[in-house]
Design an enzyme around this catalytic site. Structure first.
Site, PDB file in Angstrom:
ATOM      1  N   GLY A 102       0.770  -1.215   0.000  1.00 22.34           N
ATOM      2  CA  GLY A 102       0.000   0.000   0.000  1.00 22.34           C
ATOM      3  C   GLY A 102       0.821   1.295   0.000  1.00 22.34           C
TER       4      GLY A 102
ATOM      5  N   THR B 288       8.119   3.145   3.244  1.00 29.60           N
ATOM      6  CA  THR B 288       8.171   2.839   1.824  1.00 29.60           C
ATOM      7  C   THR B 288       6.976   3.509   1.164  1.00 29.60           C
ATOM      8  OG1 THR B 288       9.284   0.720   2.145  1.00 29.60           O
ATOM      9  CG2 THR B 288       8.111   1.028   0.079  1.00 29.60           C
TER      10      THR B 288
ATOM     11  N   SER C  27       9.255   3.587  -4.171  1.00 28.43           N
ATOM     12  CA  SER C  27       8.983   2.580  -5.198  1.00 28.43           C
ATOM     13  C   SER C  27       8.904   3.255  -6.555  1.00 28.43           C
ATOM     14  CB  SER C  27       7.662   1.865  -4.889  1.00 28.43           C
ATOM     15  OG  SER C  27       7.740   1.199  -3.643  1.00 28.43           O
TER      16      SER C  27
ATOM     17  N   LYS D  42      16.705   4.954  -0.755  1.00 29.20           N
ATOM     18  CA  LYS D  42      16.533   3.658  -1.411  1.00 29.20           C
ATOM     19  C   LYS D  42      15.397   3.729  -2.435  1.00 29.20           C
ATOM     20  CE  LYS D  42      18.371   1.059   2.502  1.00 29.20           C
ATOM     21  NZ  LYS D  42      18.118   0.023   3.527  1.00 29.20           N
TER      22      LYS D  42
ATOM     23  N   CYS E 248      15.653 -17.044   3.498  1.00 32.91           N
ATOM     24  CA  CYS E 248      14.744 -17.304   4.622  1.00 32.91           C
ATOM     25  C   CYS E 248      15.494 -17.543   5.937  1.00 32.91           C
ATOM     26  CB  CYS E 248      13.871 -18.522   4.305  1.00 32.91           C
ATOM     27  SG  CYS E 248      12.841 -18.316   2.825  1.00 32.91           S
TER      28      CYS E 248
ATOM     29  N   CYS F 248      16.298 -14.139   7.433  1.00 32.91           N
ATOM     30  CA  CYS F 248      15.248 -13.115   7.449  1.00 32.91           C
ATOM     31  C   CYS F 248      14.667 -12.981   8.853  1.00 32.91           C
ATOM     32  CB  CYS F 248      14.142 -13.476   6.454  1.00 32.91           C
ATOM     33  SG  CYS F 248      12.750 -12.333   6.497  1.00 32.91           S
TER      34      CYS F 248
ATOM     35  N   ASP G 298      30.563  28.981 -11.857  1.00 34.94           N
ATOM     36  CA  ASP G 298      31.225  27.713 -12.159  1.00 34.94           C
ATOM     37  C   ASP G 298      32.238  27.864 -13.296  1.00 34.94           C
ATOM     38  OD1 ASP G 298      31.468  24.712 -12.085  1.00 34.94           O
ATOM     39  OD2 ASP G 298      30.686  24.948 -14.111  1.00 34.94           O
TER      40      ASP G 298
END
Length: 503
Positions: A40, A67, A91, A128, A225, A228, A466
């Site tokens: 979600g 997230t 995301s 991220k 796994c 985790c 610059d």
């Protein structure tokens, strides 16, 4: 986003704010040190800042992460950071605007990119970026995402496509970890592995010399796994000890609402964790298993509640739309100031993009000015067009023109406008040893172009700085006097027109 949209759970089925904090407090007291709000789309929930602020008060909690699809970050991230947000995942499955609209069935790519830039500016390191790679959809962008880490503190996380109910998973759509590595090493042969922490779910890699890095979440081709240590609580309060768990969910919400004691809740959780299997079922069996994603089924997406939430994520999880009081806890405990008289600040002190949807289009114009003091040596070099980097004044004018058109990407709360005219002029005043920059910007739109004019002058001035800095003695260059000379159009009237004409 599916063509038919998503369905959302009724609000009475969603965890309330105090229930979220109560459950979080229980887990933290039992040793959990990191909480991530995900879904979600957590930023759809009106009390998201309040939730972060209350989580920050939990003793021994070391990190609060989120997230998000990034669509509202430019508006919400400053408040979330003040409330205590430590880490951020965004995301983003494509770096192409048209493809983004095809995937998500909405516009907003530029807002997401601006949100990433804002996160970097606010000091999140790394920022991220989660990217699910699918064959024939976005696997041609793998190198583009690698290049995205070249000069930014970005950690791109390539996620193998995983099977859930309704996502039409097929093995040939999945691009496995080893294949992604080969694609990258064909372009960057020295692409190398980095050290990982014991419970990391992502395998870290980097192109040497790049600021950012890359991670691979290999849930399908190489499960992790045995290391985790994640537990998940769904929007409706179910505990999932594995993302791929189907019928083994345990309802903490029901236990909480039935008056279960803290010890009873702990025993319920311990029982669920003790039943966690050594590893998930594997990609073939997973496709045959009943396992809902973190998307809830219940009320149609076309309800008034969903219509109000225009930034529902592609995995539009309803628990983030539960209506609640806004900021009452944060205001009483974090000394939030009120800025109701400022157009880009709402009554709670949060940054807010102004809604101009009801305004009529009108002709708008703005003129801005600024100065760069360059000193006698640089003044002569510029006049003779003898600066090593090239024609200083022409390049500055071009940079200012480009910047005016990119203002919404640089200034988070600016509306994107279709500009009809941009003119930037950089003039050397040799006797005064300075460059005077003026910009004029016009559009037919619902809001003014003052920021575009000011951005044009600012970037032109920085470009001059610059191009000349290597030829200047320390302390001889100074940017100053950037201001808006005039504006026309809009309901607030005109100002400074005669002053701008004299210029």
């Amino acid at each position: 986003m599916p063509a038919e949209g998503v369905k959302l759970t009724k609000k009475d089925g969603i965890l309330q704010t105090d229930e979220i904090i109560q459950i979080a407090d229980l887990f933290v007291k039992e040793g959990v040190r990191k909480i991530r709000l995900t879904g979600g789309e957590p930023t759809v929930r009106k009390d998201i800042v309040d939730i972060v602020a209350q989580l920050r008060q939990l003793r021994n909690l070391e990190q609060i992460a989120i997230t998000t699809n990034g669509l509202t970050l430019t508006r919400q991230l400053p408040a979330l950071q003040r409330a205590g947000l430590d880490a951020l995942n965004i995301s983003l499955d494509t770096l192409q605007e048209k493809r983004f609209e095809m995937f998500t069935r909405r516009q907003g790519w530029s807002r997401v990119m601006a949100g990433i830039d804002l996160a970097v500016q606010l000091g999140y390191n790394p920022v991220k970026v989660n990217c699910v790679i699918m064959r024939g959809k976005n696997d041609d962008e793998i190198i583009d995402f690698i290049d995205f880490t070249r000069d930014r503190p970005i950690d791109v996380r390539f996620i193998e496509y995983m099977p859930f109910q309704g996502n039409e998973w097929k093995e040939n759509k999945m691009v496995p970890f080893d294949e992604m590595k080969k694609i990258i090493r064909d372009k960057y042969p020295d692409f190398q592995a980095l050290p990982n922490q014991p419970n990391d779910t992502s395998k870290a890699y980097q192109v040497p010399g790049f600021v950012g890095q890359v991670g691979f979440i290999t849930s399908m081709s190489q499960h992790f796994c045995d290391s985790c240590n994640r537990l998940r609580i769904t929007a409706d309060g179910n505990l999932k000890v594995c993302l791929f768990e189907g019928k083994g969910e345990v309802s903490l919400r029901d236990a909480l609402r039935s008056g279960a004691s803290t010890d009873a809740l702990k025993n319920l959780i311990r029982g669920a964790v003790s039943r966690k299997k050594k590893q998930h079922a594997g990609m073939i069996n997973l496709t045959q298993m009943e396992n809902r994603p973190m998307i809830l089924i219940g009320v149609s997406r076309k309800t008034k509640l969903a219509q109000k939430s225009r930034n529902v994520t592609p995995a539009g999880n309803a628990w983030h739309i539960y209506p609640s009081h806004v900021f009452t806890w944060l205001q009483s405990n974090a000394n939030v100031r009120m800025y109701s008289s400022l157009s880009h600040i709402d009554e709670t002190g949060k940054a807010n993009m102004v809604d101009v949807g009801q305004k009529s289009d009108s002709k708008r114009a703005a003129v801005a000015v600024g100065f760069v003091e360059v000193g006698p040596v640089l003044s002569r070099l510029i006049a003779e067009n003898n600066v090593k980097k090239g024609d200083v004044l022409s390049v500055a004018e071009l940079a200012g023109t480009m910047a005016a058109k990119r203002t919404p990407d640089l200034i988070p709360l600016c509306h994107p406008l279709s500009l009809t005219y941009v003119k930037v002029r950089a003039r050397l005043a040799e006797d005064e040893h300075r460059v005077e920059i003026t910009s004029e910007v016009r559009c037919d739109g619902k809001t003014g172009v003052e920021m575009e004019a000011l951005t044009a002058v600012s970037v032109a001035a920085l470009t001059i700085y610059d191009m000349c800095k290597n030829a200047a003695a320390p302390g001889t260059m100074k940017i100053h006097g950037i201001e808006l000379l005039s504006k026309t159009g809009g309901t607030k009237g005109n100002f400074g027109v005669d002053k701008a004409k004299k210029r």
